[in-house]
Design a protein around this motif. Structure first.
Motif, short mmCIF file in Angstrom:
data_model
loop_
_atom_site.label_atom_id
_atom_site.label_comp_id
_atom_site.label_asym_id
_atom_site.label_seq_id
_atom_site.Cartn_x
_atom_site.Cartn_y
_atom_site.Cartn_z
N MET A 1 6.13 60.03 -3.12
CA MET A 1 6.50 60.45 -1.77
C MET A 1 5.33 61.19 -1.13
N THR A 2 5.00 60.81 0.07
CA THR A 2 3.96 61.49 0.83
C THR A 2 4.60 62.67 1.54
N ARG A 3 3.87 63.76 1.61
CA ARG A 3 4.41 64.95 2.28
C ARG A 3 3.28 65.72 2.94
N ILE A 4 3.67 66.60 3.85
CA ILE A 4 2.72 67.56 4.41
C ILE A 4 2.59 68.67 3.37
N ILE A 5 1.38 69.00 2.99
CA ILE A 5 1.17 69.94 1.89
C ILE A 5 1.32 71.39 2.34
N ALA A 6 0.73 71.75 3.48
CA ALA A 6 0.72 73.16 3.89
C ALA A 6 0.75 73.29 5.40
N GLY A 7 0.74 74.52 5.86
CA GLY A 7 0.80 74.80 7.29
C GLY A 7 2.24 74.99 7.73
N VAL A 8 2.47 74.96 9.03
CA VAL A 8 3.80 75.23 9.56
C VAL A 8 4.84 74.21 9.11
N ALA A 9 4.41 73.01 8.76
CA ALA A 9 5.35 71.97 8.32
C ALA A 9 5.21 71.66 6.83
N GLY A 10 4.60 72.57 6.07
CA GLY A 10 4.39 72.35 4.65
C GLY A 10 5.67 71.95 3.94
N THR A 12 7.25 69.10 4.31
CA THR A 12 7.99 68.08 5.05
C THR A 12 7.60 66.69 4.55
N PRO A 13 8.60 65.88 4.17
CA PRO A 13 8.28 64.51 3.74
C PRO A 13 7.82 63.65 4.90
N LEU A 14 6.90 62.73 4.60
CA LEU A 14 6.42 61.78 5.59
C LEU A 14 6.83 60.37 5.18
N ILE A 15 6.81 59.48 6.12
CA ILE A 15 7.13 58.09 5.87
C ILE A 15 5.87 57.40 5.37
N SER A 57 -1.22 60.47 7.52
CA SER A 57 -0.99 61.71 6.77
C SER A 57 -2.12 62.73 6.91
N LEU A 58 -3.38 62.30 7.01
CA LEU A 58 -4.48 63.26 7.16
C LEU A 58 -4.42 63.93 8.53
N GLY A 59 -4.17 63.14 9.57
CA GLY A 59 -4.06 63.71 10.90
C GLY A 59 -2.86 64.62 11.05
N VAL A 60 -1.72 64.21 10.49
CA VAL A 60 -0.51 65.03 10.57
C VAL A 60 -0.70 66.33 9.80
N GLU A 61 -1.36 66.27 8.65
CA GLU A 61 -1.67 67.49 7.89
C GLU A 61 -2.53 68.43 8.73
N SER A 62 -3.48 67.87 9.47
CA SER A 62 -4.34 68.68 10.34
C SER A 62 -3.52 69.40 11.41
N ALA A 63 -2.56 68.68 11.99
CA ALA A 63 -1.70 69.28 13.01
C ALA A 63 -0.88 70.42 12.41
N SER A 64 -0.36 70.23 11.21
CA SER A 64 0.42 71.27 10.55
C SER A 64 -0.41 72.52 10.30
N ARG A 65 -1.72 72.33 10.12
CA ARG A 65 -2.61 73.44 9.79
C ARG A 65 -3.35 73.99 11.01
N GLY A 66 -2.93 73.63 12.22
CA GLY A 66 -3.47 74.29 13.40
C GLY A 66 -4.40 73.52 14.29
N ASN A 86 5.68 59.32 11.95
CA ASN A 86 5.17 60.57 11.39
C ASN A 86 4.67 61.52 12.47
N ALA A 87 4.09 60.96 13.53
CA ALA A 87 3.69 61.79 14.67
C ALA A 87 4.91 62.45 15.29
N ALA A 88 6.00 61.71 15.42
CA ALA A 88 7.22 62.27 16.00
C ALA A 88 7.76 63.40 15.12
N ILE A 89 7.67 63.25 13.80
CA ILE A 89 8.14 64.31 12.89
C ILE A 89 7.38 65.60 13.13
N ILE A 90 6.04 65.54 13.13
CA ILE A 90 5.25 66.78 13.29
C ILE A 90 5.36 67.32 14.72
N ASN A 91 5.38 66.44 15.71
CA ASN A 91 5.50 66.92 17.09
C ASN A 91 6.83 67.63 17.30
#
Length: 193
Positions: A1-10, A12-15, A57-66, A86-91
């Protein structure tokens, strides 16, 4: 399973993109990569470009981290659809539109990159499919160079079996790191002196 590792959405599972269309960056590599980027202060407020985005996932992780903005560029229709989800999830988590998706070939996108409204990219991920030839990787780096901020960081992910790319004159490598079958090259705009 892919997930956001850290940040505000740490956490959170991704598709993930089904099948073998993409080659996801492992959590181990992603964690090491983002630890390094944070130590370089390359994320907070950055305008991020994720080329050959796969699931994003790399871009979404960046968004989670600021990151201030993230552009995911993916040509494959199925993968671009996953990027959208995945963009909709983080947004939704961030409460604002930080991540956008362009369904486009990288070469085409780089030819019209100014249409995004971003003057210069601060952080760029380039994670092309391993079969993509080195000449195409070098061409993408050369096309990207005029749109980089002076202190930009480029992260190129390739197989350890792939040769080091021929860096165009406007870009210079400053580090590399190997993680199992994955090699990361770190580059920046060349000093014009």
């Amino acid at each position: 399973m892919t997930r956001i590792i850290a940040g505000v959405a740490g956490g959170t599972p991704l598709i993930s993109v089904p099948g073998t269309v993409t080659r996801p960056t492992t959590d181990r590599v992603k964690e090491a990569l983002f630890s390094r980027l944070e130590s370089m202060d390359a994320l907070a407020g950055a305008h991020v470009l994720d080329l050959f985005a796969g699931s994003g996932s790399l871009g979404v992780e960046s968004a989670s981290r600021g990151a201030a903005s993230v552009e995911l560029v993916e040509y494959d229709g199925g993968a671009a659809g996953v990027c959208q989800r995945n963009a909709a999830i983080i947004n939704d988590i961030l409460g604002r539109k930080v991540v956008t998706v362009q369904r486009s070939k990288v070469e085409s996108f780089l030819g019209r990159v100014r249409d995004t409204g971003v003057d210069r990219w601060d952080l760029v991920f380039i994670d092309p499919p391993y079969p993509l030839g080195e000449a195409a990787v070098t061409a993408a780096l050369a096309a990207l160079a005029p749109d980089l901020a002076p202190e930009a960081v480029i992260v190129l992910e390739r197989s350890t079996r792939s040769p080091e790319p021929a860096w165009p004159a406007a870009v210079e490598r400053f580090a590399e790191k190997k993680y199992g079958e994955t090699r990361l090259w770190f580059a920046e705009p060349a000093d014009g002196d």
